[in-house]
Design a protein around this motif. Structure first.
Motif, PDB file in Angstrom:
ATOM      1  N   ALA A 141       0.856  -1.191   0.000  1.00 34.06           N
ATOM      2  CA  ALA A 141       0.000   0.000   0.000  1.00 34.06           C
ATOM      3  C   ALA A 141       0.887   1.234   0.000  1.00 34.06           C
ATOM      4  CB  ALA A 141      -0.918   0.002   1.219  1.00 34.06           C
ATOM      5  N   SER A 142       0.515   2.202  -0.826  1.00 38.52           N
ATOM      6  CA  SER A 142       1.326   3.410  -0.924  1.00 38.52           C
ATOM      7  C   SER A 142       0.429   4.630  -1.102  1.00 38.52           C
ATOM      8  CB  SER A 142       2.319   3.311  -2.091  1.00 38.52           C
ATOM      9  OG  SER A 142       1.623   3.149  -3.316  1.00 38.52           O
ATOM     10  N   ALA A 143       0.931   5.757  -0.656  1.00 40.58           N
ATOM     11  CA  ALA A 143       0.323   7.069  -0.815  1.00 40.58           C
ATOM     12  C   ALA A 143       1.464   8.068  -0.726  1.00 40.58           C
ATOM     13  CB  ALA A 143      -0.742   7.323   0.246  1.00 40.58           C
ATOM     14  N   PRO A 144       1.257   9.301  -1.137  1.00 36.90           N
ATOM     15  CA  PRO A 144       2.349  10.276  -1.047  1.00 36.90           C
ATOM     16  C   PRO A 144       2.933  10.352   0.363  1.00 36.90           C
ATOM     17  CG  PRO A 144       0.571  11.175  -2.360  1.00 36.90           C
ATOM     18  CD  PRO A 144       0.070   9.877  -1.811  1.00 36.90           C
ATOM     19  N   GLY A 145       4.213   9.999   0.463  1.00 35.40           N
ATOM     20  CA  GLY A 145       4.903  10.082   1.739  1.00 35.40           C
ATOM     21  C   GLY A 145       4.895   8.819   2.564  1.00 35.40           C
ATOM     22  N   THR A 146       4.274   7.747   2.086  1.00 37.63           N
ATOM     23  CA  THR A 146       4.226   6.523   2.879  1.00 37.63           C
ATOM     24  C   THR A 146       4.124   5.304   1.972  1.00 37.63           C
ATOM     25  OG1 THR A 146       3.008   5.315   4.608  1.00 37.63           O
ATOM     26  CG2 THR A 146       1.730   6.704   3.129  1.00 37.63           C
ATOM     27  N   ARG A 147       4.679   4.195   2.428  1.00 40.67           N
ATOM     28  CA  ARG A 147       4.642   2.928   1.699  1.00 40.67           C
ATOM     29  C   ARG A 147       4.822   1.797   2.704  1.00 40.67           C
ATOM     30  NH1 ARG A 147       5.495   1.476  -3.719  1.00 40.67           N
ATOM     31  NH2 ARG A 147       6.339  -0.628  -4.040  1.00 40.67           N
ATOM     32  N   GLN A 148       3.973   0.776   2.626  1.00 40.62           N
ATOM     33  CA  GLN A 148       4.017  -0.321   3.588  1.00 40.62           C
ATOM     34  C   GLN A 148       3.597  -1.608   2.902  1.00 40.62           C
ATOM     35  OE1 GLN A 148       5.062  -0.096   6.767  1.00 40.62           O
ATOM     36  NE2 GLN A 148       4.771  -2.274   7.134  1.00 40.62           N
ATOM     37  N   SER A 149       4.274  -2.733   3.287  1.00 42.44           N
ATOM     38  CA  SER A 149       3.972  -4.029   2.688  1.00 42.44           C
ATOM     39  C   SER A 149       3.736  -5.071   3.769  1.00 42.44           C
ATOM     40  CB  SER A 149       5.115  -4.495   1.774  1.00 42.44           C
ATOM     41  OG  SER A 149       5.303  -3.611   0.690  1.00 42.44           O
ATOM     42  N   ALA A 150       2.975  -6.086   3.392  1.00 41.19           N
ATOM     43  CA  ALA A 150       2.747  -7.249   4.253  1.00 41.19           C
ATOM     44  C   ALA A 150       2.353  -8.402   3.342  1.00 41.19           C
ATOM     45  CB  ALA A 150       1.670  -6.979   5.299  1.00 41.19           C
ATOM     46  N   GLY A 151       2.494  -9.619   3.839  1.00 43.22           N
ATOM     47  CA  GLY A 151       2.201 -10.766   2.988  1.00 43.22           C
ATOM     48  C   GLY A 151       1.860 -12.015   3.755  1.00 43.22           C
TER      49      GLY A 151
END
Length: 338
Positions: free
Chosen positions: A268-278
């Motif tokens: 998941a990403s948006a201006p200024g942030t990005r995060q992953s999980a699986g």
């Protein structure tokens, strides 16, 4: 016999279109929108203030019908719905913590004649201890009349329309997203090749920052040896994820593997942030695996039995033990008697 009656307070808040679309919130009978000049129309309220500051503005309520309508005006906090992450607002009976508690219309109730518009001022006071960042909400016009339903169980419905309020309180802003609780359910035919395989990816998308975000989510799946099985940008994602809100979302993967190990990653990403999980899942034809396991177990049991039989046949015969003789008592002669 009297028909049972249930009040279904359905707050149908048509809160306007996405940002940038200059249209009022409208349900066909009445509309609610910010007062503005014809040169600079506003589809929603975009306000900014510092803690302790008081703002004033005006909201317009337009009656599109030919009869008078009476509305209750109130301010409400906004949230994301759990079903699809849509923009919704609290009902008048719920507790307010942001815009719903800070904004006050000058008139709590108004009557709008048919085909007329009434303008109502309101004030918005930001308390001194307000947290910085975005505080979304709405100014709502609620029709307090209850539309009766039909059938054996009548449902009463109330309708409302609200104009969105996007308030930003001055101070440091932090955009932050998180992807949580990724779960995969895999369904495949009992016999490989006889049917389609489907995987359902469920996950929670959460705004952990203090500003409204427009998230984008990317789904990737890799198989054994790093092969790419799936790579797509998800479309069933909220257009706006409000601060502190979370939504539970699902994505269907048709044509998932039937014999592989898949590692699924959501980013998941948006201006200024990005995060992953699986998460991972093992795709196996379980009926075939069960049959192979049963055949192996049966074969193993037969081999053990055959080995035992051969061992008994090849063992040397054990000699029988000699018979025990019963000792005989000697017979005494007559001369030996006294």
């Amino acid at each position: 016999m009297r028909k049972p009656y249930v009040l279904l307070l359905s707050l149908l808040c048509l809160l306007g279109l996405p940002a940038g679309t200059a249209h009022a919130a409208d349900n066909g009978s009445w509309s609610v929108y910010p007062v503005a000049s014809k040169i600079a129309a506003r589809p929603y309220f975009a306000l900014s203030a510092e803690p302790g500051q008081t703002l004033t503005d005006q909201v317009a309520v337009q009656n599109r019908t030919g009869r008078p309508l009476t509305f209750r005006l109130y301010a409400a906090d906004a949230y994301n719905t759990a079903r699809d992450g849509g923009f919704a607002v609290r009902t008048v009976r719920e507790r307010m913590r942001g815009v719903g508690a800070w904004a006050k219309p000058a008139k709590p109730r108004i009557t709008v004649p048919g085909h007329r518009t009434v303008t109502v001022p309101f004030t918005l006071h930001v308390p001194d201890g307000a947290e910085p960042g975005d505080h979304p909400g709405a100014i709502v016009a609620l029709d307090e009349r209850i539309d009766p339903g039909s059938g054996r169980l009548a449902l009463g419905v109330q309708r409302a329309v609200g104009a969105r309020v996007y308030l930003r309180v001055g101070g440091p802003t932090l955009p932050a997203l998180s992807v949580e609780h990724v779960h995969i359910s895999h369904h495949q035919p009992l016999i490989p090749g006889l049917g389609d395989s489907t995987a359902t990816v469920s996950y929670t998308l959460r705004n952990t920052g203090n500003v409204t975000l427009g998230p984008e989510v990317e789904l990737k799946a890799r198989g054994l040896f790093g092969r790419t099985l799936l790579h797509r940008d998800l479309t069933r994602v909220p257009a706006e994820l409000l601060p502190g809100q979370r939504v539970r979302l699902t994505e269907t993967w048709r044509g998932a593997p039937q014999f592989d190990r898949a590692d699924v990653t959501l980013t998941a990403s948006a201006p200024g942030t990005r995060q992953s999980a699986g998460a991972s899942f093992l795709a196996l034809p379980w009926l075939l695996v069960a049959l192979v396991f049963a055949a192996g177990a049966l074969t193993g049991a037969l081999l053990v039995r055959a080995r035992r039989v051969r061992a008994r046949r090849s063992a040397p015969a054990r000699p029988s033990p000699p018979g025990r003789t019963t000792p005989s008592r000697p017979r005494s002669s007559p001369s030996a008697r006294p």
